[in-house]
Design a protein around this motif. Sequence first.
Motif, mmCIF file in Angstrom:
data_model
loop_
_atom_site.group_PDB
_atom_site.id
_atom_site.type_symbol
_atom_site.label_atom_id
_atom_site.label_comp_id
_atom_site.label_asym_id
_atom_site.label_seq_id
_atom_site.Cartn_x
_atom_site.Cartn_y
_atom_site.Cartn_z
ATOM 1 N N LYS A 141 1.198 -1.497 -0.063
ATOM 2 C CA LYS A 141 -0.306 0.263 -0.126
ATOM 3 C C LYS A 141 1.062 0.980 0.451
ATOM 4 N N GLN A 142 1.748 1.163 1.070
ATOM 5 C CA GLN A 142 2.831 2.476 1.044
ATOM 6 C C GLN A 142 3.671 2.870 -0.453
ATOM 7 N N LEU A 143 4.193 1.703 -1.239
ATOM 8 C CA LEU A 143 4.538 1.001 -2.331
ATOM 9 C C LEU A 143 3.449 2.016 -3.622
ATOM 10 N N ALA A 144 2.604 1.763 -3.631
ATOM 11 C CA ALA A 144 1.210 2.340 -4.498
ATOM 12 C C ALA A 144 1.231 3.893 -4.400
ATOM 13 N N SER A 145 0.869 3.846 -2.610
ATOM 14 C CA SER A 145 0.823 5.410 -2.710
ATOM 15 C C SER A 145 2.519 6.002 -2.998
ATOM 16 N N ALA A 146 3.145 5.936 -2.544
ATOM 17 C CA ALA A 146 4.029 6.392 -2.977
ATOM 18 C C ALA A 146 4.556 6.604 -4.278
ATOM 19 N N ARG A 147 4.181 4.745 -5.251
ATOM 20 C CA ARG A 147 4.064 6.106 -7.590
ATOM 21 C C ARG A 147 3.050 7.018 -7.665
ATOM 22 N N GLN A 148 2.309 6.541 -6.690
ATOM 23 C CA GLN A 148 0.908 7.563 -6.868
ATOM 24 C C GLN A 148 1.741 9.323 -6.714
ATOM 25 N N LYS A 149 2.309 9.507 -5.462
ATOM 26 C CA LYS A 149 3.078 10.642 -5.429
ATOM 27 C C LYS A 149 3.691 10.821 -6.543
ATOM 28 N N CYS A 150 4.484 10.018 -5.893
ATOM 29 C CA CYS A 150 6.062 10.360 -8.193
ATOM 30 C C CYS A 150 5.523 10.552 -9.206
ATOM 31 N N GLU A 151 4.034 9.862 -9.242
ATOM 32 C CA GLU A 151 3.909 9.983 -10.394
ATOM 33 C C GLU A 151 3.569 11.169 -10.522
ATOM 34 N N SER A 152 2.474 11.983 -9.084
ATOM 35 C CA SER A 152 1.618 13.787 -9.147
ATOM 36 C C SER A 152 3.353 14.209 -9.073
ATOM 37 N N ILE A 153 3.828 13.535 -8.554
ATOM 38 C CA ILE A 153 5.633 15.160 -8.316
ATOM 39 C C ILE A 153 6.037 14.952 -9.484
ATOM 40 N N ASP A 154 5.958 13.796 -10.487
ATOM 41 C CA ASP A 154 6.667 13.513 -12.486
ATOM 42 C C ASP A 154 5.840 15.024 -12.401
ATOM 43 N N VAL A 155 4.642 15.114 -12.768
ATOM 44 C CA VAL A 155 3.483 15.634 -13.632
ATOM 45 C C VAL A 155 4.633 17.407 -12.891
ATOM 46 N N GLU A 156 3.924 17.367 -11.757
ATOM 47 C CA GLU A 156 4.458 18.777 -10.730
ATOM 48 C C GLU A 156 6.065 19.289 -11.511
ATOM 49 N N LEU A 157 6.758 18.011 -11.820
ATOM 50 C CA LEU A 157 8.126 18.418 -12.256
ATOM 51 C C LEU A 157 8.048 18.978 -13.130
ATOM 52 N N GLU A 158 6.960 18.204 -14.354
ATOM 53 C CA GLU A 158 6.644 18.558 -15.984
ATOM 54 C C GLU A 158 6.710 19.800 -15.927
ATOM 55 N N GLN A 159 5.583 20.597 -14.927
ATOM 56 C CA GLN A 159 5.759 21.283 -14.923
ATOM 57 C C GLN A 159 6.619 22.496 -14.348
ATOM 58 N N TYR A 160 6.705 22.362 -13.591
ATOM 59 C CA TYR A 160 7.650 23.318 -13.338
ATOM 60 C C TYR A 160 9.186 23.290 -13.999
ATOM 61 N N ARG A 161 9.522 22.669 -15.014
ATOM 62 C CA ARG A 161 10.412 22.689 -15.714
ATOM 63 C C ARG A 161 9.646 23.495 -16.958
ATOM 64 N N ALA A 162 8.866 22.994 -17.398
ATOM 65 C CA ALA A 162 7.790 24.022 -18.721
ATOM 66 C C ALA A 162 7.867 25.647 -18.216
ATOM 67 N N VAL A 163 7.680 25.774 -16.504
ATOM 68 C CA VAL A 163 7.561 27.528 -16.476
ATOM 69 C C VAL A 163 9.449 27.642 -15.788
ATOM 70 N N THR A 164 10.019 26.965 -16.126
ATOM 71 C CA THR A 164 11.369 27.209 -15.864
ATOM 72 C C THR A 164 11.652 27.718 -16.893
ATOM 73 N N ALA A 165 11.780 26.392 -18.064
ATOM 74 C CA ALA A 165 12.160 27.430 -18.978
ATOM 75 C C ALA A 165 11.521 28.383 -19.702
ATOM 76 N N ASN A 166 10.214 28.116 -19.587
ATOM 77 C CA ASN A 166 9.387 29.965 -20.485
ATOM 78 C C ASN A 166 10.404 30.690 -18.961
ATOM 79 N N LEU A 167 10.078 30.854 -18.116
ATOM 80 C CA LEU A 167 11.315 31.599 -17.360
ATOM 81 C C LEU A 167 12.222 32.295 -18.060
ATOM 82 N N ARG A 168 13.323 30.880 -18.484
ATOM 83 C CA ARG A 168 14.668 31.385 -17.973
ATOM 84 C C ARG A 168 14.481 31.754 -20.117
#
Length: 244
Positions: free
Chosen positions: A104-131
């Motif tokens: 259950k923890q692994l599944a929750s961690a995977r979900q969090k990782c997927e959510s973080i990956d989505v946020e990371l991609e968003q931050y990367r896009a924002v960072t790229a725009n800011l750059r």
Amino acid sequence: MDRLNLAAVLSAQNPCLNVAVESYDISTRNFLQAVSTYGDRAVKEITNRKNVYISEKKRIADRTKQIDVEINDCKNREIELLEQLEKEQQEAKEAESSVSALRKQLASARQKCESIDVELEQYRAVTANLRREKAKERSILDHHAAGLIPELQACEDKVQCVIEGIDRDRLLFRFAAIDKTMPDREYSFVLDVSGKLYKVITTTPLLPILPILLDELNETRDVYGFIARMRRAFRDLSENIPGV
């Protein structure tokens, strides 16, 4: 021994009974001896059988006792094995529970990782725009700075000092040729222009008249005039207080 014919004896004129005692004695002794021998053999046989019975009974009793000990050992071993089995079953249940919780923890961690990956991609896009925006701004600033270099040079020539940006909204003004006798002595100040009121962070050396000059600057907003007055104040200080 011949049989006694009682009818013949009685029919004789002079009946006479031949008892044959000696033969009877011999026969009796032989009979008694045979009986005695038979009895001895019977007693001996009975004794032997009795001894065999006692020995067999003892062997069976010892074997029974040994079997009872083995049975008790087996029972104790069975109890230990049952306890061990129960313990292993409990450990297995706990392990299964732990594995389930970890899954259950692994599944929750995977979900969090997927959510973080989505946020990371968003931050990367924002960072790229800011750059890109920052690079664009930097290009504009560099373009303006290139056009301001001559103006800055003219300003430095006019106020006879070197102007450097040392921090955000802070400028270092370094004067030259204040004290002819000591050309290497530093005369400078740091001006903070981040707020509505200008501030002087540091001066080298200390300038007693600084508060008055700073009030005039904030009242008139004449930076060039303030720099010129600071230069005169440093010169007066060096002339009036030798060794400053």
